[in-house]
Design an enzyme around this catalytic site. Structure first.
Site, mmCIF file in Angstrom:
data_model
loop_
_atom_site.group_PDB
_atom_site.id
_atom_site.type_symbol
_atom_site.label_atom_id
_atom_site.label_comp_id
_atom_site.label_asym_id
_atom_site.label_seq_id
_atom_site.Cartn_x
_atom_site.Cartn_y
_atom_site.Cartn_z
ATOM 1 N N LYS A 120 25.470 19.121 53.883
ATOM 2 C CA LYS A 120 24.083 18.812 53.815
ATOM 3 C C LYS A 120 23.937 19.679 52.195
ATOM 4 C CE LYS A 120 21.004 16.890 55.747
ATOM 5 N NZ LYS A 120 21.007 16.181 57.076
HETATM 6 N N1 GLU Z 1 21.127 12.369 56.849
HETATM 7 C C1 GLU Z 1 22.229 11.592 57.921
HETATM 8 C C2 GLU Z 1 22.042 13.212 59.245
HETATM 9 O O1 GLU Z 1 21.953 13.775 59.032
HETATM 10 C C3 GLU Z 1 23.742 10.720 57.886
HETATM 11 C C4 GLU Z 1 24.498 11.885 56.942
HETATM 12 C C5 GLU Z 1 25.603 10.977 57.337
HETATM 13 O O2 GLU Z 1 25.553 9.634 56.886
HETATM 14 O O3 GLU Z 1 26.183 11.848 56.312
HETATM 15 O O4 GLU Z 1 22.751 12.765 59.733
#
Ligand code: GLU
Length: 431
Positions: A120
């Site tokens: 993240k």
């Molecule tokens: N931000 C989204 C999540 O929390 C998508 C993450 C992604 O597609 O890599 O799942």
């Protein structure tokens, strides 16, 4: 050129609910690890993020001043494949929050069995006060700051809170300029015109709709207008969830955004609300119902509650007042660990975040596959494959919950941790 240093915010423990997000993740991890009899060595490995990056991002503001923003990227675990996870721009971003979200991405990718690890990123900023060109400079500078770990085989970002396709296009361009050739698969959630996938924008909301439908079926609740839904958050996840649940035949009685919510006993016109927000940037003033606050929305008399905004909105303070029979966690970490037991005692079926909102990263995976293969699928293929993964994953988690007599949340952690641990055992320890 004047340099303005943005004061470093003290590590915030919470958004709203008084719980440190990493501890909140670990509280569930511990229960699941115990149930799985996870060996102490692996427990130690899985409770530590592999890599934590903090970068200073100086940005030339339109005023002519330079402001320095702090950006984070945490690669939590890459045993199962490249790190995967979004980047958020928000004033609540802290290292602890990013660590928790990176861990959740690890478990999320494993729950739906994608060949990815978890990561993240976040930048501590208020994007609503920044111009488009300032956001572009910030995005590019952050990208160059973390470029050593980025790559289709190592770390693949995506959108998250307050980021969208536009920023993903800048990330792809910055990375590609450094590599001296176009690398579409370095990021997902891109515009369709430049290697994005059809269906990606709707994927998280579509996944929420699918698992909610499965939960209603499991509880023998009707899938029609008698089932009332309240949705907190009207960004990408909340608005699309509301729209697709309404299309499924459910009655959306309340929606909200950061400025508050709107309630209509007989149902809201979701398309009108989406059109209103597209024009006015807020739900405030939407004429379709009565005003309610965000906290009132959570305890409304409804059947399905979809928290699709930020962390820690359902806590031990309000969990006892929740009336919904099903909670579909569109957001990451909307329920504090202390609220879990209260919801379970009340017999509420909680579809946990790492399962409920996994539709987004699932179609991110499809996008990455399409980019690498250079062959693009039609929307129906994307949606059919997403449907299958969400339905199977829901059944797997429900099966684990039934076999071990645990909540869907602990079951989802068990499925995920078991999969990650299994790969660690097979790979062995490099020493
Ligand atoms: N931000 C989204 C999540 O929390 C998508 C993450 C992604 O597609 O890599 O799942």
């Amino acid at each position: 050129m004047a340099v303005v240093n943005v004061p470093i915010r003290p590590e915030r423990d919470t958004h709203l609910g008084g719980e440190n997000p990493f501890e909140s993740m670990m509280a569930r991890f511990d229960i699941a690890a115990q149930k799985l009899n996870l060996e102490p060595g692996l427990y130690g490995v899985l409770r530590h993020p592999e890599k934590q990056i903090i970068v200073a991002c100086p940005v030339l503001r339109d005023s002519g001043q330079v402001e320095v923003f702090t950006g984070y990227r945490v690669l939590y675990n890459t045993a199962r494949g490249p790190a995967k996870g979004g980047i958020r721009y928000d004033m609540g971003v802290t290292l602890d929050e990013v660590k928790a979200l990176a861990a959740w991405m690890t478990w999320k990718c494993a729950v739906v069995n994608l060949p990815f690890g978890g990561a993240k990123g976040g930048i501590l900023c208020d994007p609503s006060t920044m111009s488009m060109i300032e956001l572009e400079r910030l995005t590019r500078r952050y990208t160059s700051g973390i470029i050593d770990t980025l790559g289709p085989d190592s770390d693949v970002p995506a959108p998250d809170v307050n980021t969208n396709e536009r920023m993903m296009a800048w990330i792809m361009d910055t990375y590609s300029m450094h590599k001296r050739h176009t690398v579409t698969a370095v990021v997902t959630g891109k515009p369709v015109a430049m290697g994005g996938s059809l269906g990606r924008r709707e994927a998280t909301g579509r996944g929420c709709m699918i698992v909610t439908r499965q939960a209603l079926r499991q509880l023998n609740l009707p899938i029609d207008k008698s089932t009332r839904v309240a949705v907190q958050g009207f960004g990408n996840v909340g608005s699309i969830s509301a729209k697709l649940m309404s299309d499924l035949g459910l009655r959306i009685v309340a929606v909200s955004d950061k400025d508050g919510g709107v309630y209509a006993k007989n149902g809201l016109d979701v398309d009108a609300a989406i059109a209103y927000v597209a024009k006015n940037k807020t739900l405030k003033g939407f004429p379709g119902g009565d005003r309610i606050t965000n906290s009132e929305l959570l305890t409304l008399d409804c059947d399905v509650l979809v928290p699709a905004a930020l962390e820690n909105v359902i806590t031990d303070e309000n969990a006892g007042d929740i009336k919904a029979k099903v909670i579909c966690e569109g957001a990451n970490g909307p329920t504090s660990a202390t609220a879990d037991q209260i919801l379970q005692d009340k017999g509420i079926l909680v579809i946990p975040d790492i399962l409920a909102n996994a539709g987004g990263v699932t179609v991110s995976y499809f996008e990455w596959v399409q980019d690498r293969g250079g062959y693009f699928w039609d929307e129906e293929t994307v949606n059919t494959r997403l449907e299958r993964i969400m339905v199977e994953s829901f059944a797997e988690v429900a099966g684990m919950a039934a076999r071990h007599g645990v909540s869907m949340r602990i079951a989802a952690y068990m499925v995920a941790i078991d999969r990650v641990a299994q790969v660690h055992r097979l790979r062995g320890m490099y020493a």
